[in-house]
Design an enzyme around this catalytic site. Structure first.
Site, PDB file in Angstrom:
ATOM      1  N   LYS A  55       0.819  -1.220   0.000  1.00  0.00           N
ATOM      2  CA  LYS A  55       0.000   0.000   0.000  1.00  0.00           C
ATOM      3  C   LYS A  55       0.846   1.260   0.000  1.00  0.00           C
ATOM      4  CE  LYS A  55      -4.210  -1.143   2.414  1.00  0.00           C
ATOM      5  NZ  LYS A  55      -4.954  -0.806   3.638  1.00  0.00           N
TER       6      LYS A  55
ATOM      7  N   LYS B 262      -0.707  -7.572   5.984  1.00  0.00           N
ATOM      8  CA  LYS B 262      -1.371  -8.849   5.747  1.00  0.00           C
ATOM      9  C   LYS B 262      -2.673  -8.595   4.990  1.00  0.00           C
ATOM     10  CE  LYS B 262      -2.122 -13.239   6.570  1.00  0.00           C
ATOM     11  NZ  LYS B 262      -1.341 -14.047   5.619  1.00  0.00           N
ATOM     12  N   TYR B 263      -2.952  -9.432   4.025  1.00  0.00           N
ATOM     13  CA  TYR B 263      -4.236  -9.345   3.332  1.00  0.00           C
ATOM     14  C   TYR B 263      -5.261 -10.109   4.156  1.00  0.00           C
ATOM     15  CZ  TYR B 263      -7.869  -9.959  -0.151  1.00  0.00           C
ATOM     16  OH  TYR B 263      -9.056  -9.968  -0.806  1.00  0.00           O
TER      17      TYR B 263
ATOM     18  N   LYS C 152     -16.532   2.572  -2.064  1.00  0.00           N
ATOM     19  CA  LYS C 152     -17.850   2.219  -1.523  1.00  0.00           C
ATOM     20  C   LYS C 152     -18.982   2.532  -2.501  1.00  0.00           C
ATOM     21  CE  LYS C 152     -15.725   3.605   2.751  1.00  0.00           C
ATOM     22  NZ  LYS C 152     -15.382   4.806   3.516  1.00  0.00           N
TER      23      LYS C 152
ATOM     24  N   GLU D 190      -7.438   3.197   8.436  1.00  0.00           N
ATOM     25  CA  GLU D 190      -7.020   4.592   8.315  1.00  0.00           C
ATOM     26  C   GLU D 190      -8.044   5.495   8.963  1.00  0.00           C
ATOM     27  OE1 GLU D 190      -7.094   6.426   4.484  1.00  0.00           O
ATOM     28  OE2 GLU D 190      -8.886   5.380   3.841  1.00  0.00           O
TER      29      GLU D 190
ATOM     30  N   ASN E 252     -10.125   9.057   8.247  1.00  0.00           N
ATOM     31  CA  ASN E 252     -10.454  10.142   7.334  1.00  0.00           C
ATOM     32  C   ASN E 252     -10.776  11.371   8.164  1.00  0.00           C
ATOM     33  OD1 ASN E 252     -10.138   8.823   4.826  1.00  0.00           O
ATOM     34  ND2 ASN E 252     -12.017   7.708   5.226  1.00  0.00           N
TER      35      ASN E 252
ATOM     36  N   ARG F 121     -12.197  14.210   7.900  1.00  0.00           N
ATOM     37  CA  ARG F 121     -13.156  15.089   7.219  1.00  0.00           C
ATOM     38  C   ARG F 121     -14.536  14.463   7.286  1.00  0.00           C
ATOM     39  NH1 ARG F 121     -14.123  11.538   3.203  1.00  0.00           N
ATOM     40  NH2 ARG F 121     -12.344  10.352   2.442  1.00  0.00           N
TER      41      ARG F 121
ATOM     42  N   VAL G  64     -18.565  10.886   2.601  1.00  0.00           N
ATOM     43  CA  VAL G  64     -19.694  10.832   1.669  1.00  0.00           C
ATOM     44  C   VAL G  64     -20.914  10.217   2.373  1.00  0.00           C
ATOM     45  CG1 VAL G  64     -20.517   9.803  -0.493  1.00  0.00           C
ATOM     46  CG2 VAL G  64     -18.146  10.589  -0.317  1.00  0.00           C
TER      47      VAL G  64
ATOM     48  N   ARG H 273     -25.039   5.216  -3.537  1.00  0.00           N
ATOM     49  CA  ARG H 273     -24.399   6.282  -4.311  1.00  0.00           C
ATOM     50  C   ARG H 273     -24.842   6.145  -5.756  1.00  0.00           C
ATOM     51  NH1 ARG H 273     -18.194   6.893  -2.089  1.00  0.00           N
ATOM     52  NH2 ARG H 273     -18.630   6.489   0.106  1.00  0.00           N
TER      53      ARG H 273
HETATM   54  P1  ADP Z   1      -7.883   3.995   0.568  1.00  0.00           P
HETATM   55  O1  ADP Z   1      -7.313   4.992   1.514  1.00  0.00           O
HETATM   56  O2  ADP Z   1      -7.215   4.006  -0.759  1.00  0.00           O
HETATM   57  O3  ADP Z   1      -9.376   4.048   0.486  1.00  0.00           O
HETATM   58  P2  ADP Z   1      -7.957   1.813   2.517  1.00  0.00           P
HETATM   59  O4  ADP Z   1      -6.769   1.443   3.287  1.00  0.00           O
HETATM   60  O5  ADP Z   1      -8.998   2.607   3.218  1.00  0.00           O
HETATM   61  O6  ADP Z   1      -7.505   2.556   1.178  1.00  0.00           O
HETATM   62  O7  ADP Z   1      -8.625   0.495   1.916  1.00  0.00           O
HETATM   63  C1  ADP Z   1      -9.704   0.534   1.018  1.00  0.00           C
HETATM   64  C2  ADP Z   1     -10.320  -0.843   0.875  1.00  0.00           C
HETATM   65  O8  ADP Z   1      -9.349  -1.793   0.398  1.00  0.00           O
HETATM   66  C3  ADP Z   1     -10.836  -1.453   2.157  1.00  0.00           C
HETATM   67  O9  ADP Z   1     -12.139  -1.015   2.458  1.00  0.00           O
HETATM   68  C4  ADP Z   1     -10.783  -2.944   1.841  1.00  0.00           C
HETATM   69  O10 ADP Z   1     -11.866  -3.329   1.037  1.00  0.00           O
HETATM   70  C5  ADP Z   1      -9.526  -3.073   1.003  1.00  0.00           C
HETATM   71  N1  ADP Z   1      -8.353  -3.376   1.858  1.00  0.00           N
HETATM   72  C6  ADP Z   1      -7.461  -2.499   2.351  1.00  0.00           C
HETATM   73  N2  ADP Z   1      -6.526  -3.106   3.095  1.00  0.00           N
HETATM   74  C7  ADP Z   1      -6.820  -4.413   3.098  1.00  0.00           C
HETATM   75  C8  ADP Z   1      -6.219  -5.590   3.703  1.00  0.00           C
HETATM   76  N3  ADP Z   1      -5.139  -5.523   4.452  1.00  0.00           N
HETATM   77  N4  ADP Z   1      -6.822  -6.790   3.484  1.00  0.00           N
HETATM   78  C9  ADP Z   1      -7.932  -6.879   2.718  1.00  0.00           C
HETATM   79  N5  ADP Z   1      -8.525  -5.835   2.126  1.00  0.00           N
HETATM   80  C10 ADP Z   1      -7.990  -4.609   2.309  1.00  0.00           C
END
Ligand code: ADP
Length: 505
Positions: A158, A201-202, A237, A288, A290, A292, A295, A338
């Site tokens: 990421k 980790k995924y 989303k 993470e 946000n 702000r 939506v 949406r």
């Molecule tokens: P962004 O800031 O680009 O929106 P996020 O970290 O919020 O990224 O992740 C967005 C989406 O990606 C999550 O809602 C989830 O569906 C998927 N995702 C992110 N990290 C993981 C992870 N470690 N394992 C599985 N899915 C993930």
């Protein structure tokens, strides 16, 4: 006290913010680009100022221009909405330096949470669970291989500066590690100007559940419960609901407390959202924050009964929150869809253009936060979301039926929209069961895109008829005596009703 707010945004969110300002007796200032001269937010505001060409870098992201308008108009505060400048620490800082109130958190909170690696470290220190992975950025292939060996495949690479689902790579096989690392770094560099990446980790078949936070500047921080946001396409989303169908009362308290701790760790003030990724056993990990308005904030507003924009303004005015955690309750169930101007059948291609006809849904328990109107041309330059449809029901089943009813009433011609796709989501057995994961859309695509009379109540048929009627109406007006295009003074529907009543036509 704030008297006049400049809304540094466009579209539905600009209108939504101005609505709360109007109720509070606060004057509003709109800024607009060349492509937005006839946009709803420009019409709604008390004053509107042109700020530049259509590309957002020349208008909605142009800090100097926006600050200039704030001074010229005498606005004492700026609301950034979401997207654009809302998570730019330098903008919050600049407002402070210019003596303008930024309706949002401090530059420190924005920058700490905006950098995902720093945010992860801060959360670990605060005792909030994070997804297992690296705590520092990974620069070399050697480092990546060593880290992945420890974490175990599959992993997500990421971008530290990431957002909007960009700069993320899923790696399942050893032989893909090097290529994915390079791809993630170059996408991060081109999208965010920063190629820092980390590895986590995924989480297999996860749920995305987030908590709404409100914090004043007097040390009071509360959460307004969760939103389930697992209906996603390409990590973005599409449908959100609250309460989450998989949440238990005990987990809600535990995760709510973790969310409050996360916000307190950066001395947060204002409205914010703590996002968690949750596995099937309800183990949760901080994703993470946000910093702000989101939506999907209206579903929380509906179920908790709090106007989040008014609270943001009150907090910016240095007022204390008027409620404590124990005063807050969830009442009933809310869902948001949406609505995009896009062609779901054609790989969800954006489909901006002229709105020929528009009927928005109304009725008990329905809220439609939009900004387009009949005769409006959706510009190509910005996000193709045209509205958010929010419904409330006493329980989840009623909310789903109400959403289906509202989507049935929603009629737009001229551009393709995701309305039909959203209605299919409401019908999908996996969605109905409430036990869906972030893979819901990809796993159900054939069902969601299927042709036919999709709800057994004739909605599809009705839509086909609407398209045919619009076409014949167009033809008949073209072949009128003058052979010139005769624009209608009223909508097509009214026109057809009148024709029926008026037999000599
Ligand atoms: P962004 O800031 O680009 O929106 P996020 O970290 O919020 O990224 O992740 C967005 C989406 O990606 C999550 O809602 C989830 O569906 C998927 N995702 C992110 N990290 C993981 C992870 N470690 N394992 C599985 N899915 C993930």
């Amino acid at each position: 006290m704030i008297q006049k707010v400049l809304v540094a945004n466009r579209g539905e969110i600009a209108v939504r913010i101005m609505r709360s300002c109007r109720e509070m007796g606060i004057k509003t200032v709109a800024v607009f680009s060349e492509a937005d001269r006839s946009s709803m937010h420009v019409r709604y505001a008390d004053e509107a100022y042109f700020i530049g060409a259509a590309p957002s870098t020349e208008s909605y992201l142009n800090i100097d221009k926006i600050i200039g308008v704030a001074k010229q108009s005498g606005a004492d505060a700026i609301h950034p909405g979401y997207g654009f400048l809302s998570e730019k620490a330098s903008f919050s800082e600049r407002c402070a330096a210019e003596g303008i109130i930024f309706i949002g958190p401090s530059a420190y909170a924005i920058s700490t949470m905006g950098d995902k690696i720093t945010a992860r470290k801060t959360m670990i220190a605060a005792g909030v669970p994070v997804v297992p992975g690296t705590t520092d950025k990974v620069t070399s292939e050697k480092e990546a291989l060593a880290a992945i060996k420890e974490i175990g495949l599959p992993v997500m690479i990421k971008a530290s500066a990431g957002g909007g689902g960009k700069g993320m790579r899923l790696v399942k096989r050893d032989k893909d590690i090097v290529g994915s690392l390079r791809a993630a770094r170059s996408e991060a560099a081109s999208s965010f100007g920063d190629d820092s990446v980390y590895i986590e980790k995924y989480i297999d078949s996860p749920h995305h559940i987030e908590f709404q936070i409100l914090a004043d500047k007097h040390g009071n921080t509360v959460h307004l419960f969760e939103r389930e946001c697992s209906v996603q396409r390409r990590h973005q989303k599409v449908v959100e609901e609250t309460p989450s169908p998989i949440m238990t009362p005990e987990k809600r308290i535990e995760m709510g407390n973790a969310a409050v701790a996360a916000a307190k760790a950066v001395n947060y003030s204002g409205a914010g959202t703590i996002e968690f990724i949750v596995d099937d056993n309800l183990n949760y990990y901080f994703l993470e924050m946000n910093t702000r308005l989101q939506v999907e904030h209206p579903i929380t507003e509906r179920v908790v009964g709090v106007d989040l924009v008014k609270e943001q303004i009150n907090i910016a005015n240095n007022l204390e929150l008027t409620f404590k955690q124990e005063d807050l309750r969830q009442h009933g169930h809310a869902i948001e869809c949406r609505v995009y101007a896009e062609d779901a059948e054609n790989n969800f291609m954006p489909n901006p253009g002229l709105i020929r006809h528009l009927t928005e849904p109304y009725g008990f328990g329905v809220r439609c936060d939009g900004y387009v109107y009949e005769g409006y041309t959706i510009p190509i330059y910005y996000d193709s979301m045209i509205a958010k449809l929010i419904v409330w029901g006493e329980n989840r089943d009623e909310a789903i039926e109400r959403m289906k009813r509202a989507l049935f009433e929603y009629k737009i011609t001229g551009v393709k929209t995701s309305i039909r796709f959203l209605s299919r989501i409401m019908d999908a057995p996996d969605f109905r069961s409430g036990r869906y994961t972030t893979h819901f859309i990809e796993n159900n695509l054939p069902f969601l895109l299927a042709e036919g009379d999709f709800d057994g109540k004739g909605a599809q048929l009705y839509e086909d008829v609407a398209v045919m009627v619009a076409f014949f109406d167009y033809q008949s007006r073209l072949t009128a005596k003058t052979l010139r295009w005769a624009p209608l003074k009223s909508s097509i529907w009214k026109h057809i009703g009148r024709r029926k009543a008026n037999t000599e036509m």
